[in-house]
Design an enzyme around this catalytic site. Structure first.
Site, short mmCIF file in Angstrom:
data_model
loop_
_atom_site.label_atom_id
_atom_site.label_comp_id
_atom_site.label_asym_id
_atom_site.label_seq_id
_atom_site.Cartn_x
_atom_site.Cartn_y
_atom_site.Cartn_z
N ASP A 60 0.78 -28.73 11.70
CA ASP A 60 -0.55 -28.37 11.19
C ASP A 60 -1.68 -28.99 12.00
O ASP A 60 -2.85 -28.87 11.63
CB ASP A 60 -0.69 -28.86 9.73
CG ASP A 60 -0.08 -27.88 8.72
OD1 ASP A 60 -0.25 -26.66 8.91
OD2 ASP A 60 0.55 -28.34 7.76
N GLU A 65 -9.88 -30.23 11.76
CA GLU A 65 -10.94 -30.63 10.84
C GLU A 65 -10.44 -31.64 9.80
O GLU A 65 -11.23 -32.42 9.28
CB GLU A 65 -11.47 -29.40 10.09
CG GLU A 65 -12.51 -29.75 9.06
CD GLU A 65 -13.04 -28.54 8.33
OE1 GLU A 65 -14.19 -28.19 8.59
OE2 GLU A 65 -12.31 -27.93 7.53
N ASP A 66 -9.15 -31.62 9.50
CA ASP A 66 -8.67 -32.46 8.40
C ASP A 66 -8.46 -33.93 8.75
O ASP A 66 -8.77 -34.80 7.94
CB ASP A 66 -7.38 -31.86 7.82
CG ASP A 66 -7.67 -30.51 7.20
OD1 ASP A 66 -8.71 -30.38 6.55
OD2 ASP A 66 -6.86 -29.57 7.37
N ARG A 85 1.03 -34.83 7.54
CA ARG A 85 -0.12 -34.77 8.44
C ARG A 85 -0.63 -36.16 8.84
O ARG A 85 -1.55 -36.28 9.62
CB ARG A 85 -1.22 -33.92 7.80
CG ARG A 85 -0.72 -32.51 7.46
CD ARG A 85 -1.83 -31.53 7.29
NE ARG A 85 -2.61 -31.43 8.50
CZ ARG A 85 -3.75 -30.76 8.61
NH1 ARG A 85 -4.21 -30.11 7.57
NH2 ARG A 85 -4.42 -30.71 9.74
N ARG A 130 -5.42 -33.67 -1.82
CA ARG A 130 -5.38 -34.33 -0.52
C ARG A 130 -6.35 -35.52 -0.41
O ARG A 130 -6.21 -36.35 0.48
CB ARG A 130 -5.73 -33.32 0.57
CG ARG A 130 -4.84 -32.07 0.60
CD ARG A 130 -3.45 -32.41 1.06
NE ARG A 130 -2.60 -31.23 1.14
CZ ARG A 130 -2.53 -30.44 2.21
NH1 ARG A 130 -3.25 -30.69 3.27
NH2 ARG A 130 -1.72 -29.39 2.20
N HIS A 160 -8.72 -27.18 -0.37
CA HIS A 160 -9.76 -28.17 -0.11
C HIS A 160 -11.09 -27.70 -0.71
O HIS A 160 -11.24 -26.52 -1.04
CB HIS A 160 -9.98 -28.30 1.41
CG HIS A 160 -8.88 -28.99 2.16
ND1 HIS A 160 -8.18 -28.38 3.18
CD2 HIS A 160 -8.37 -30.25 2.05
CE1 HIS A 160 -7.29 -29.24 3.67
NE2 HIS A 160 -7.38 -30.36 3.00
N CYS A 247 -11.51 -25.07 9.57
CA CYS A 247 -10.42 -26.04 9.82
C CYS A 247 -10.07 -26.23 11.28
O CYS A 247 -9.46 -27.23 11.64
CB CYS A 247 -9.13 -25.58 9.15
SG CYS A 247 -9.33 -24.73 7.61
C1 CIR Z 1 -2.32 -27.73 5.27
O1 CIR Z 1 -1.82 -27.33 4.22
O2 CIR Z 1 -2.66 -28.89 5.45
C2 CIR Z 1 -2.52 -26.73 6.39
N1 CIR Z 1 -1.44 -25.80 6.42
C3 CIR Z 1 -3.83 -26.00 6.22
C4 CIR Z 1 -5.01 -26.89 6.39
C5 CIR Z 1 -6.29 -26.14 6.30
N2 CIR Z 1 -7.39 -26.98 6.54
C6 CIR Z 1 -8.59 -26.85 5.99
O3 CIR Z 1 -8.78 -26.03 5.10
N3 CIR Z 1 -9.54 -27.70 6.36
#
Ligand code: CIR
Length: 252
Positions: A60, A65-66, A85, A130, A160, A247
């Site tokens: 991922d 962005e995360d 992650r 999260r 999110h 993201c």
């Molecule tokens: C996750 O579940 O962490 C990733 N597959 C998707 C993350 C998407 N990120 C976001 O909306 N900022």
């Protein structure tokens, strides 16, 4: 104005990332094409686009962005709530250090950038599966001394906070019905997303232009009414992995 965007190439194993979507298994050549078009759009808006290599251990990780947040004065490496992650920030940190002092969210705090929405000088921090209260409190303690105000918002639906609400400029939020009535949003104009188009809430404002996912005509029409340029991008393969336009980059 943003001058830079950090992005990361999706890896060949990107379909092994976390997803709740029932849209089917995404294809690698197509996501590469869609990621290329996304980077191209950012570049056309005047940003220098930094492309990091894929991280095979973290499927991922192209959702850059995360694991980090960047403000004009600071970069923050997050502690993602998703166990798979944690560690994505390690290779982002040296890149961010070239541009900003770097702080860290410490456990037991968890925080993912997808829960952090900036509207001018104000941050909304989503409390989700999260991001926890402790992570939000740590981020608040980092941001408030630099001139921002912060408020937490419970995220009851979607992954999110930014899956359900985004700032589109002109004091306006693009927001789903489940979040629209939150008292923290009272002072904003709102574009209420049609229930059939909730995915399009993840629209990204970059230097006065709105990047919105292709295939959501009602939302597109509302955005056009704002008077800003609107660019539609196909992110079908990204949607299959629960991701969206915000993201896939860190803008600063
Ligand atoms: C996750 O579940 O962490 C990733 N597959 C998707 C993350 C998407 N990120 C976001 O909306 N900022």
């Amino acid at each position: 104005m943003f001058t830079h965007a950090i992005t990361r190439l999706p890896g060949e194993n990107f379909a092994d990332g976390i997803t709740t979507s029932t849209l089917g298994r995404p294809g690698y050549p197509l996501i590469l094409e869609q990621h290329w078009a996304y980077r191209q759009a950012l570049q056309n808006l005047g940003l220098e686009v930094i492309l990091l290599p894929a991280e095979p251990g973290f499927p991922d990780a192209y959702f850059v962005e995360d694991p980090a947040i960047v403000t004009p004065g600071l970069a923050v490496i997050c502690n993602p709530g998703a166990l798979s992650r944690r560690g994505e920030g390690i290779t982002l940190e040296p890149v961010l250090k070239e541009y900003r002092p770097v702080a860290h969210i410490q456990p037991p705090g968890t925080l993912e950038g997808g829960d952090v929405l900036c509207a001018e000088d104000h941050f909304f921090i989503g409390l989700s599966e999260r991001t926890n209260q402790e992570g939000a409190a740590q981020l608040t303690a980092l941001l408030e001394p630099t001139g921002y105000t912060c408020i937490t918002i419970p995220v009851a639906a979607g992954l999110h906070l930014k899956s359900g609400v985004n700032y589109v400029g002109s004091n306006t939020l693009l927001v789903t019905s489940s979040l629209a009535e939150h008292p923290a949003f009272t002072r904003y104009q709102k574009i209420l997303i049609d229930p059939e188009e909730e995915y399009a809430a993840n629209t990204l404002l970059v230097n006065g232009t709105l990047l919105t996912p292709r295939g959501f005509p009602k939302t597109r029409a509302e955005l056009v009414r704002l008077g800003k340029p609107v660019i539609e991008l196909d992110v079908s393969e990204v949607q299959k992995m629960d991701g969206g336009l915000t993201c896939m980059s860190l803008r600063f």
